[in-house]
Design a protein around this motif. Structure first.
Motif, PDB file in Angstrom:
ATOM      1  N   PHE A  28      -0.381  -1.427  -8.900  1.00  0.00           N
ATOM      2  CA  PHE A  28      -0.283  -1.848  -7.496  1.00  0.00           C
ATOM      3  C   PHE A  28      -0.863  -0.786  -6.549  1.00  0.00           C
ATOM      4  CE2 PHE A  28       3.673  -3.658  -9.493  1.00  0.00           C
ATOM      5  CZ  PHE A  28       3.260  -4.972  -9.516  1.00  0.00           C
ATOM      6  N   ARG A  53      14.693  15.461  -6.969  1.00  0.00           N
ATOM      7  CA  ARG A  53      15.174  14.305  -6.200  1.00  0.00           C
ATOM      8  C   ARG A  53      14.254  14.167  -4.989  1.00  0.00           C
ATOM      9  NH1 ARG A  53      18.957  11.648  -7.838  1.00  0.00           N
ATOM     10  NH2 ARG A  53      18.954  10.419  -5.945  1.00  0.00           N
ATOM     11  N   LYS A  59      10.528  13.742  -3.353  1.00  0.00           N
ATOM     12  CA  LYS A  59       9.176  14.116  -3.785  1.00  0.00           C
ATOM     13  C   LYS A  59       8.954  15.618  -3.604  1.00  0.00           C
ATOM     14  CE  LYS A  59       7.546  10.007  -4.678  1.00  0.00           C
ATOM     15  NZ  LYS A  59       7.397   9.657  -6.080  1.00  0.00           N
TER      16      LYS A  59
END
Ligand SMILES: NC(=O)c1ccc[n+]([C@@H]2O[C@H](COP(=O)([O-])OP(=O)(O)OC[C@H]3O[C@@H](n4cnc5c(N)ncnc54)[C@H](OP(=O)(O)O)[C@@H]3O)[C@@H](O)[C@H]2O)c1
Length: 340
Positions: free
Chosen positions: A273, A331, A333
């Motif tokens: 995607f 946790r 980015k």
């Protein structure tokens, strides 16, 4: 005139990054040259570096990884009319679609990146880190929900119909929740127990702990769902979505593939995607995304960005940063500045 470009070169499967000086490319017709101030390490990049995972393509090595970045436009090619030198932008390159042309490597793990002007969005005064936190995973979510599942654009949904987002704790999941909410649906999500308050703030009506033993029963009671999306893509989530579709069948989207037995009346929509808008067949949606929707979302701060940690050390820090992402130690980015 720009004269130096440091890049993190990936020599090939199983090898480590080598940070070295590379030629500065100059933009051809329809392209721009961008000084890159922020990259976020995506799970895809980490998998490509550490496992040789090909992602959307088989890269031509040596390659430069990373498809998304944020920075300042430094040079314009011919026929670029909507951007100016000095514009602050977020951008996505064709690095994973083309497979990496050895002479014009477009990956964003470098200081100066060539990019097609049609995949660049202006960010106004937004910080570069915030822009890279949003673009790639939000784009993944919107392409999956809108382009491939057929959900409408913001404001077109029916608040009496429900959407299920599994794995809403990650970046793709968090933005999928916010997008579906902005379209106008009621949101049921799975996330970890500690994430309930944030999920409600993002727009979820119901938050179910995906580790709870009765998760399937609870989701079944909360349904039915018009759209189903697993943003973690793990096999458990896919099997659960198949089970929720029940005897009537239907379809769901998943960020990952894998070996799941699908009844003949169930379709799993699994695609790269994140790379779709690089393809000319989706040029209409691409124009909307970079020219209209993304700048509006970023400049008007319409979505809450996921948490991030700034990793110091610039391009040489990418190897360890990727290992940390791959091992699930991060946790939110990890963001780096290639100019450091
Ligand atoms: N097909 C595509 O085009 C495409 C594009 C982008 C990403 N992806 C893939 O999508 C996945 C997610 O990417 P991302 O950027 O959102 O990653 P991310 O931000 O690193 O998300 C990781 C978080 O997801 C949650 N999670 C992990 N495993 C889970 C599970 N089994 N069930 C439910 N939640 C789980 C965890 O949050 P909690 O601990 O809070 O639950 C974890 O902290 C990655 O595998 C990535 O490669 C695919």
């Amino acid at each position: 005139m720009t004269s130096e470009n440091l890049a993190a070169i990936f020599p090939g499967g199983g090898k480590v990054l080598e940070v070295t000086s590379c030629p500065v490319n100059h933009p051809a017709k329809g392209e721009v040259l961008i000084r890159n101030y922020a990259v976020a390490v995506q799970p895809l990049d980490a998998k490509m570096l550490l496992t040789g995972y090909g992602g959307a393509v088989s890269l031509n090595y040596p390659a430069i990884l990373g498809t998304s970045g944020a920075g300042i436009v430094e040079e314009l090619g011919e026929d670029v009319s909507l951007l100016r030198i000095g514009d602050r932008v977020v951008f996505d390159t064709q690095a994973y679609v083309k497979g990496g042309d050895a002479n014009r490597r477009e990956g964003t793990w470098q200081q100066l990146v060539i990019c097609g002007a049609e995949t660049v969005a202006k960010i106004g005064g937004l910080e570069f880190e915030q822009a890279v936190l949003i673009d790639f995973p939000l784009q993944t979510a919107v392409v999956a929900l809108h382009l491939f599942l057929g959900m409408g654009k913001p404001g077109t949904g029916n608040s009496k119909e429900k959407v299920l987002i599994w794995g809403a704790g990650g970046a793709v999941g968090s933005y999928a929740v916010q997008y579906a909410k902005s379209v106008g649906y009621e949101l049921v999500v799975t996330a970890s127990a500690k994430d309930v308050d944030r999920q409600k703030r993002l727009g979820a009506s119901e938050v179910v702990d995906y580790k709870a033993p009765d998760v399937v029963d609870r989701l079944r009671l909360l349904g039915p769902y018009k759209y189903l999306f697993t943003a973690s893509g793990d096999l458990t989530s896919q099997k659960t979505l198949v089970s929720l579709l029940g005897s009537e069948g239907g379809r769901f989207a998943s960020v990952l593939g894998g070996d799941v037995k699908l009844p003949s009346n169930v379709e799993r929509v699994y695609l790269p995607f994140s790379q779709a808008l690089q393809k000319d067949q989706y040029s209409g949606l691409r124009s909307w995304w970079y020219g209209d929707y993304l700048p509006k979302v970023l400049q008007e701060r319409l979505v809450e960005a996921v948490k991030f940690t700034k990793r110091e050390g610039g391009l040489p820090a990418l190897q360890q940063a990727s290992a940390d992402v791959f091992e699930g130690k991060i946790r939110g980015k990890l963001v780096l500045n290639p100019q450091e």
